[in-house]
Write a protein that holds these residues in place. Sequence first.
Motif, PDB file in Angstrom:
ATOM      1  N   GLY A 109      -4.323   0.606 -13.190  1.00  0.00           N
ATOM      2  CA  GLY A 109      -5.183  -0.586 -13.201  1.00  0.00           C
ATOM      3  C   GLY A 109      -5.326  -1.166 -11.804  1.00  0.00           C
ATOM      4  N   SER A 110      -4.205  -1.272 -11.122  1.00  0.00           N
ATOM      5  CA  SER A 110      -4.207  -1.834  -9.763  1.00  0.00           C
ATOM      6  C   SER A 110      -5.006  -0.952  -8.813  1.00  0.00           C
ATOM      7  CB  SER A 110      -2.771  -1.967  -9.242  1.00  0.00           C
ATOM      8  OG  SER A 110      -2.017  -2.779 -10.089  1.00  0.00           O
ATOM      9  N   GLU A 149       2.823  -4.469 -11.614  1.00  0.00           N
ATOM     10  CA  GLU A 149       2.907  -4.854 -13.035  1.00  0.00           C
ATOM     11  C   GLU A 149       2.292  -6.216 -13.263  1.00  0.00           C
ATOM     12  OE1 GLU A 149       6.672  -4.226 -15.328  1.00  0.00           O
ATOM     13  OE2 GLU A 149       7.279  -3.528 -13.358  1.00  0.00           O
ATOM     14  N   ALA A 150       2.454  -7.100 -12.290  1.00  0.00           N
ATOM     15  CA  ALA A 150       1.844  -8.430 -12.401  1.00  0.00           C
ATOM     16  C   ALA A 150       0.322  -8.290 -12.404  1.00  0.00           C
ATOM     17  CB  ALA A 150       2.312  -9.315 -11.245  1.00  0.00           C
ATOM     18  N   THR A 151      -0.204  -7.395 -11.560  1.00  0.00           N
ATOM     19  CA  THR A 151      -1.651  -7.145 -11.542  1.00  0.00           C
ATOM     20  C   THR A 151      -2.117  -6.624 -12.894  1.00  0.00           C
ATOM     21  OG1 THR A 151      -1.508  -6.546  -9.202  1.00  0.00           O
ATOM     22  CG2 THR A 151      -3.499  -5.868 -10.363  1.00  0.00           C
ATOM     23  N   GLU A 152      -1.398  -5.639 -13.416  1.00  0.00           N
ATOM     24  CA  GLU A 152      -1.786  -5.041 -14.700  1.00  0.00           C
ATOM     25  C   GLU A 152      -1.813  -6.114 -15.794  1.00  0.00           C
ATOM     26  OE1 GLU A 152      -2.675  -1.880 -15.115  1.00  0.00           O
ATOM     27  OE2 GLU A 152      -2.048  -1.091 -13.179  1.00  0.00           O
ATOM     28  N   GLY A 153      -0.769  -6.947 -15.810  1.00  0.00           N
ATOM     29  CA  GLY A 153      -0.693  -7.992 -16.838  1.00  0.00           C
ATOM     30  C   GLY A 153      -1.821  -8.998 -16.692  1.00  0.00           C
ATOM     31  N   ILE A 179     -10.621 -10.727  -9.070  1.00  0.00           N
ATOM     32  CA  ILE A 179      -9.260 -10.680  -8.521  1.00  0.00           C
ATOM     33  C   ILE A 179      -9.339 -10.581  -7.001  1.00  0.00           C
ATOM     34  CG2 ILE A 179      -9.097  -8.152  -8.937  1.00  0.00           C
ATOM     35  CD1 ILE A 179      -6.009  -8.655  -9.311  1.00  0.00           C
ATOM     36  N   ALA A 180      -8.547 -11.417  -6.327  1.00  0.00           N
ATOM     37  CA  ALA A 180      -8.569 -11.430  -4.858  1.00  0.00           C
ATOM     38  C   ALA A 180      -7.195 -11.788  -4.321  1.00  0.00           C
ATOM     39  CB  ALA A 180      -9.578 -12.465  -4.360  1.00  0.00           C
ATOM     40  N   GLU A 181      -6.876 -11.245  -3.169  1.00  0.00           N
ATOM     41  CA  GLU A 181      -5.709 -11.743  -2.429  1.00  0.00           C
ATOM     42  C   GLU A 181      -6.138 -13.040  -1.748  1.00  0.00           C
ATOM     43  OE1 GLU A 181      -3.980  -8.051  -0.122  1.00  0.00           O
ATOM     44  OE2 GLU A 181      -5.947  -7.635  -0.958  1.00  0.00           O
ATOM     45  N   ASN A 189     -11.423  -3.585   0.552  1.00  0.00           N
ATOM     46  CA  ASN A 189     -10.173  -3.668   1.339  1.00  0.00           C
ATOM     47  C   ASN A 189      -9.017  -4.357   0.633  1.00  0.00           C
ATOM     48  OD1 ASN A 189     -10.972  -2.327   3.721  1.00  0.00           O
ATOM     49  ND2 ASN A 189     -12.203  -4.125   4.244  1.00  0.00           N
ATOM     50  N   ALA A 190      -9.162  -4.575  -0.692  1.00  0.00           N
ATOM     51  CA  ALA A 190      -8.072  -5.240  -1.429  1.00  0.00           C
ATOM     52  C   ALA A 190      -6.966  -4.260  -1.763  1.00  0.00           C
ATOM     53  CB  ALA A 190      -8.625  -5.830  -2.722  1.00  0.00           C
ATOM     54  N   TYR A 191      -5.739  -4.778  -1.810  1.00  0.00           N
ATOM     55  CA  TYR A 191      -4.596  -3.997  -2.313  1.00  0.00           C
ATOM     56  C   TYR A 191      -3.877  -4.824  -3.362  1.00  0.00           C
ATOM     57  CZ  TYR A 191      -0.538  -1.054  -2.766  1.00  0.00           C
ATOM     58  OH  TYR A 191       0.427  -0.231  -3.301  1.00  0.00           O
ATOM     59  N   HIS A 192      -3.730  -4.257  -4.563  1.00  0.00           N
ATOM     60  CA  HIS A 192      -3.040  -4.984  -5.632  1.00  0.00           C
ATOM     61  C   HIS A 192      -1.944  -4.156  -6.287  1.00  0.00           C
ATOM     62  CE1 HIS A 192      -6.011  -8.220  -5.420  1.00  0.00           C
ATOM     63  NE2 HIS A 192      -6.966  -7.315  -5.464  1.00  0.00           N
TER      64      HIS A 192
END
Length: 391
Positions: A141-142, A110-114, A184-186, A133-136
């Motif tokens: 959306g994520s 939900e934080a990602t979506e927002g 967006i990135a980790e 290779n990202a995971y959100h």
Amino acid sequence: MLTHRQLFFQHVAQTSEKPLALEIERAEGIYLYDVKGNSYIDLISGISVSNTGHCHPAVVNAIKEQIEKYMHLMVYGEYIQSPQVILAKILSKILPSSLNCTYFVNSGTEATEGALKLAKKYTGRSEIIAFKNAYHGSTHGSLSVMGNEYYKQAFRPLLPDVRFIEFNNQDDLKYISKKTACVIAETIQGEAGVIIPDVQFMKDLRCKCSDNSALLILDEVQTGLGRTGKMFGFENYGIVPDIITLAKGFGGGMPLGAFISSKKIMHCLTNNPVLGHITTFGGHPVSCAAAIANIEVIQKEKLVEQVKKKEKLFHKYLKHPSIKSIRSKGLLIAIEFENEKINMKIIHKCIDKGVIVDWFMFAPNCMRIAPPLIISDDEIKNACEVIISCM
Ligand code: PMP
């Protein structure tokens, strides 16, 4: 009468054919206790959640005190609820001054979506750049910004206008343009098996976003709250993002997430349309009360300061010819084996011997170690001895 185990498989929706299916009766500190009387060291913190350990007394007390006062009152954003206000103030104190406005949600995805919606609304642009290779998170959306095809393919169509670039590939930064709403990135890729970007790459990424007025969103869901040896992962790079996301370890074991930005950027969610991003339970007062106590514990017990020393102990004790490499940043550790089969065999042996370790979604040949930050030096030694004995 059916057993809980039978009911679990019959009526609780499953995420895989082979869940661990341990039946835990209680949890305390780094330990889980099952219904058969076995104890386990939780060396993964319920996947990077229990940074202050399970049921830390200060967190439990804060929850009890808040429950006596009130639980849910109203949808997010309407009433002044002291746990939210106090937590937002604490966050603005421990974050750089530009990250001073918190939107509370319930989870990481939900934080990602927002955060993605905020970036699109603020910039008026639609292009999103994410990393291979990202995971959100697992919602649409994520999933659109997840850098792994296997986990996405069954759920298309996803968001349009998403482009993927690679960590440490300077050349890829050319794709960030005036059309880009956000990158967006980790701060460290977790599910990819602890992939750590170069400091210079992160600095260049920051510059390139600024040059193009694209917002930089850093996902701190797994790296936040001390795990990497800093309170927030981005502190390892000497940069300040425009938006961060938090969840997992944020609530001290309670469900809580947030996306955090500047007051100026966040303001664009208040109009045109009004109620453009809303949540019923986001920032639940009991979760916020737990989160306040959780941050206080991290600070009082000086947990962040001890992370590097504890990381070194894992390196010291985890020496074996079967280990191909160890990648780590603080207490987010990946032990690489030759292949998935060997890793899974060792993981299951460890669990049988009372040490819970795991694999990574995008790196099934790597063992995940992400213990509660409260783990003691002796407990690290004991846990590592068990792991080595399983190789
Ligand atoms: N971002 C990262 C980096 C994560 O590791 C995760 C969860 N593994 C998420 C977002 C999603 O969090 P949640 O499961 O709370 O939706």
